[in-house]
Design a protein around this motif. Structure first.
Motif, short mmCIF file in Angstrom:
data_model
loop_
_atom_site.label_atom_id
_atom_site.label_comp_id
_atom_site.label_asym_id
_atom_site.label_seq_id
_atom_site.Cartn_x
_atom_site.Cartn_y
_atom_site.Cartn_z
N LEU A 31 -15.52 -41.54 -111.51
CA LEU A 31 -15.54 -42.89 -110.97
C LEU A 31 -14.22 -43.09 -110.24
O LEU A 31 -13.17 -42.63 -110.70
CB LEU A 31 -15.69 -43.93 -112.09
N TYR A 32 -14.26 -43.78 -109.10
CA TYR A 32 -13.02 -43.95 -108.35
C TYR A 32 -12.93 -45.34 -107.74
O TYR A 32 -13.94 -46.06 -107.59
CB TYR A 32 -12.91 -42.90 -107.24
N ALA A 33 -11.71 -45.70 -107.39
CA ALA A 33 -11.44 -46.93 -106.65
C ALA A 33 -10.33 -46.63 -105.66
O ALA A 33 -9.41 -45.86 -105.95
CB ALA A 33 -11.03 -48.06 -107.59
N GLY A 77 -2.04 -46.82 -98.84
CA GLY A 77 -3.29 -46.65 -99.56
C GLY A 77 -3.04 -46.14 -100.98
O GLY A 77 -2.09 -45.39 -101.21
N LEU A 78 -3.90 -46.55 -101.89
CA LEU A 78 -3.85 -46.09 -103.28
C LEU A 78 -5.25 -45.67 -103.69
O LEU A 78 -6.21 -46.43 -103.54
CB LEU A 78 -3.35 -47.20 -104.19
N PHE A 79 -5.37 -44.43 -104.19
CA PHE A 79 -6.64 -43.87 -104.65
C PHE A 79 -6.49 -43.47 -106.11
O PHE A 79 -5.50 -42.83 -106.48
CB PHE A 79 -7.02 -42.66 -103.80
N ALA A 80 -7.46 -43.83 -106.92
CA ALA A 80 -7.44 -43.45 -108.34
C ALA A 80 -8.84 -43.04 -108.77
O ALA A 80 -9.82 -43.72 -108.44
CB ALA A 80 -6.95 -44.61 -109.20
N ALA A 81 -8.92 -41.92 -109.49
CA ALA A 81 -10.21 -41.41 -109.96
C ALA A 81 -10.11 -41.03 -111.43
O ALA A 81 -9.07 -40.51 -111.87
CB ALA A 81 -10.64 -40.20 -109.14
N TYR A 82 -11.20 -41.27 -112.16
CA TYR A 82 -11.26 -40.87 -113.57
C TYR A 82 -12.47 -39.96 -113.76
O TYR A 82 -13.61 -40.37 -113.50
CB TYR A 82 -11.37 -42.07 -114.49
N ASP A 83 -12.23 -38.74 -114.19
CA ASP A 83 -13.30 -37.79 -114.50
C ASP A 83 -13.75 -38.06 -115.93
O ASP A 83 -13.01 -37.83 -116.89
CB ASP A 83 -12.78 -36.36 -114.36
N PHE A 84 -15.00 -38.56 -116.06
CA PHE A 84 -15.49 -38.95 -117.38
C PHE A 84 -16.42 -37.91 -117.99
O PHE A 84 -17.06 -38.18 -119.03
CB PHE A 84 -16.21 -40.31 -117.31
N ASP A 85 -16.48 -36.72 -117.40
CA ASP A 85 -17.39 -35.69 -117.91
C ASP A 85 -16.63 -34.49 -118.46
O ASP A 85 -16.25 -34.47 -119.63
CB ASP A 85 -18.34 -35.28 -116.79
N GLU A 86 -16.35 -33.50 -117.64
CA GLU A 86 -15.74 -32.26 -118.11
C GLU A 86 -14.24 -32.39 -118.39
O GLU A 86 -13.70 -31.72 -119.26
CB GLU A 86 -15.96 -31.15 -117.08
N VAL A 87 -13.55 -33.26 -117.67
CA VAL A 87 -12.10 -33.34 -117.78
C VAL A 87 -11.64 -34.51 -118.64
O VAL A 87 -10.71 -34.38 -119.43
CB VAL A 87 -11.46 -33.46 -116.37
N GLU A 88 -12.29 -35.66 -118.49
CA GLU A 88 -11.94 -36.87 -119.23
C GLU A 88 -10.46 -37.24 -119.02
O GLU A 88 -9.71 -37.44 -119.98
CB GLU A 88 -12.26 -36.73 -120.71
N ASP A 89 -10.06 -37.31 -117.76
CA ASP A 89 -8.70 -37.69 -117.43
C ASP A 89 -8.67 -38.18 -115.98
O ASP A 89 -9.68 -38.18 -115.29
CB ASP A 89 -7.74 -36.50 -117.62
N TYR A 90 -7.50 -38.58 -115.52
CA TYR A 90 -7.39 -39.26 -114.24
C TYR A 90 -6.49 -38.49 -113.26
O TYR A 90 -5.66 -37.67 -113.63
CB TYR A 90 -6.82 -40.66 -114.43
N TYR A 91 -6.71 -38.81 -111.99
CA TYR A 91 -5.86 -38.36 -110.89
C TYR A 91 -5.69 -39.54 -109.95
O TYR A 91 -6.64 -40.32 -109.74
CB TYR A 91 -6.48 -37.18 -110.14
N ALA A 92 -4.50 -39.69 -109.36
CA ALA A 92 -4.25 -40.78 -108.42
C ALA A 92 -3.28 -40.31 -107.35
O ALA A 92 -2.49 -39.38 -107.56
CB ALA A 92 -3.69 -42.00 -109.14
N ASN A 93 -3.37 -40.94 -106.18
CA ASN A 93 -2.36 -40.66 -105.15
C ASN A 93 -2.03 -41.93 -104.37
O ASN A 93 -2.85 -42.85 -104.26
CB ASN A 93 -2.77 -39.51 -104.23
N LEU A 94 -0.83 -41.95 -103.85
CA LEU A 94 -0.32 -43.05 -103.03
C LEU A 94 0.03 -42.48 -101.66
O LEU A 94 0.67 -41.44 -101.57
CB LEU A 94 0.93 -43.66 -103.68
N SER A 95 -0.41 -43.16 -100.61
CA SER A 95 -0.21 -42.63 -99.26
C SER A 95 0.36 -43.69 -98.33
O SER A 95 0.19 -44.90 -98.54
CB SER A 95 -1.54 -42.11 -98.69
N LEU A 96 1.03 -43.20 -97.28
CA LEU A 96 1.54 -44.04 -96.21
C LEU A 96 1.20 -43.36 -94.90
O LEU A 96 1.46 -42.16 -94.73
CB LEU A 96 3.06 -44.22 -96.33
N THR A 97 0.59 -44.09 -93.96
CA THR A 97 0.19 -43.51 -92.68
C THR A 97 0.71 -44.36 -91.53
O THR A 97 0.95 -45.57 -91.68
CB THR A 97 -1.34 -43.39 -92.56
N TYR A 98 0.86 -43.71 -90.39
CA TYR A 98 1.23 -44.41 -89.16
C TYR A 98 0.31 -43.94 -88.05
O TYR A 98 0.22 -42.74 -87.77
CB TYR A 98 2.68 -44.13 -88.77
N GLY A 99 -0.41 -44.87 -87.45
CA GLY A 99 -1.32 -44.55 -86.37
C GLY A 99 -0.80 -45.06 -85.03
O GLY A 99 -0.23 -46.16 -84.95
#
Length: 212
Positions: free
Chosen positions: A91-93, A114-136
Motif C-alpha cells: 500500500l502506498y501514498a 515530493g514524498l513517497f511512502a510504501a508499506y509491504d504488508f505481505d512478504e516483507v511487512e515493512d516500509y520504504y519511503a523517499n523524499l525528492s526535490l525536482t526542478y523543471g
C-alpha cells in the motif's frame, strides 16, 4: 534495471507500461520488466522477470498532488533454474507540491518537492519511503528538462529481506536529469539518466550499478 537503489539487472531491459485512468482520479497501471540480458546468468534473458499492477486514486486537492494506491508485484521467471517466486503487495501514498504554490519567491518557480511512502504488508511487512526535490525548465515549446534529487529510507525488515542488509536507515541517494521533446501534439520522446549510490552499506550494500 535499478529499483529503489537496488541493481536488479545491470544489462539491457525493456519496460512496457499501460495506464488506464478515469476522470474521477481512479486508474490502473500495468508495467513489466523484460530482461534482454541475463545479468551474469542469474536471470533468464528474453523473459519477463517482473509484472506490476498498480491500482491508484489521485485525490483532488488544490495545489497538491496527492495519490494513494495498491501495488501487486509478480515475479514469473526470476532465474534460469527458478520458474518463478511468490509475489508481494504494497500500500502506498504520495504527496507533492510546487514550491511556487507557497508564494515565497519567483526564483522558486519550477521547483517541486515530493514524498513517497510504501508499506509491504505481505512478504516483507515493512516500509520504504523517499523524499525528492525536482526542478523543471521549459527550454522552448517543444523541449523541457527536469533535474532531480532523491534520498530513500528503509525499515530493518525491508533492509534485510529486500536489500540483504542488516539495519534500518537511509537507503539510497540519487541525482537525475530527464529531457522530453514533443514530436507531435500526442507523441513525446524522452531520455533519462541518473547516478545512484548507497547511503549506508548496512542498509543497502554496495550495488553493481551507479549510472543508469
Amino acid at each position: 534495471y535499478v529499483w529503489r537503489g537496488l541493481t536488479l539487472n545491470d544489462g539491457l531491459v525493456a519496460q512496457p507500461s499501460v495506464d488506464v485512468a478515469h476522470p474521477s482520479g481512479a486508474g490502473l497501471n500495468v508495467w513489466g520488466n523484460f530482461d534482454i540480458d541475463d545479468y551474469d546468468d542469474t536471470l533468464e534473458s528474453s523473459e519477463f522477470s517482473e509484472v506490476v499492477l498498480t491500482l491508484y486514486y489521485n485525490i483532488p486537492v488544490e495545489n497538491v498532488d496527492l495519490s494513494v494506491g495498491y501495488i501487486e508485484y509478480m515475479f514469473p521467471a526470476t532465474s534460469a533454474t527458478d520458474p518463478g517466486t511468490l509475489g508481494t503487495r504494497e500500500l502506498y501514498a504520495s504527496v507533492g507540491q510546487s514550491l511556487s504554490a507557497y508564494g515565497w519567491n519567483e526564483t522558486l518557480d519550477g521547483f517541486s518537492w515530493g514524498l513517497f511512502a510504501a508499506y509491504d504488508f505481505d512478504e516483507v511487512e515493512d516500509y520504504y519511503a523517499n523524499l525528492s526535490l525536482t526542478y523543471g525548465y521549459d527550454v522552448n515549446e517543444q523541449f523541457s528538462l527536469e533535474c532531480g534529487a532523491l534520498i530513500g529510507y528503509a525499515g530493518s525488515d525491508w533492509s534485510e529481506l529486500v536489500n540483504g542488509g542488516t539495519d534500518s536507515g537511509f537507503n539510497e541517494w540519487q541525482l537525475s536529469l530527464a529531457g522530453t521533446y514533443g514530436i507531435t501534439e500526442t507523441v513525446d520522446l524522452g531520455a533519462f539518466i541518473a547516478y545512484v549510490d548507497t547511503v549506508d552499506e548496512d542498509v543497502l550494500p554496495t550495488q553493481d550499478t551507479d549510472v543508469y
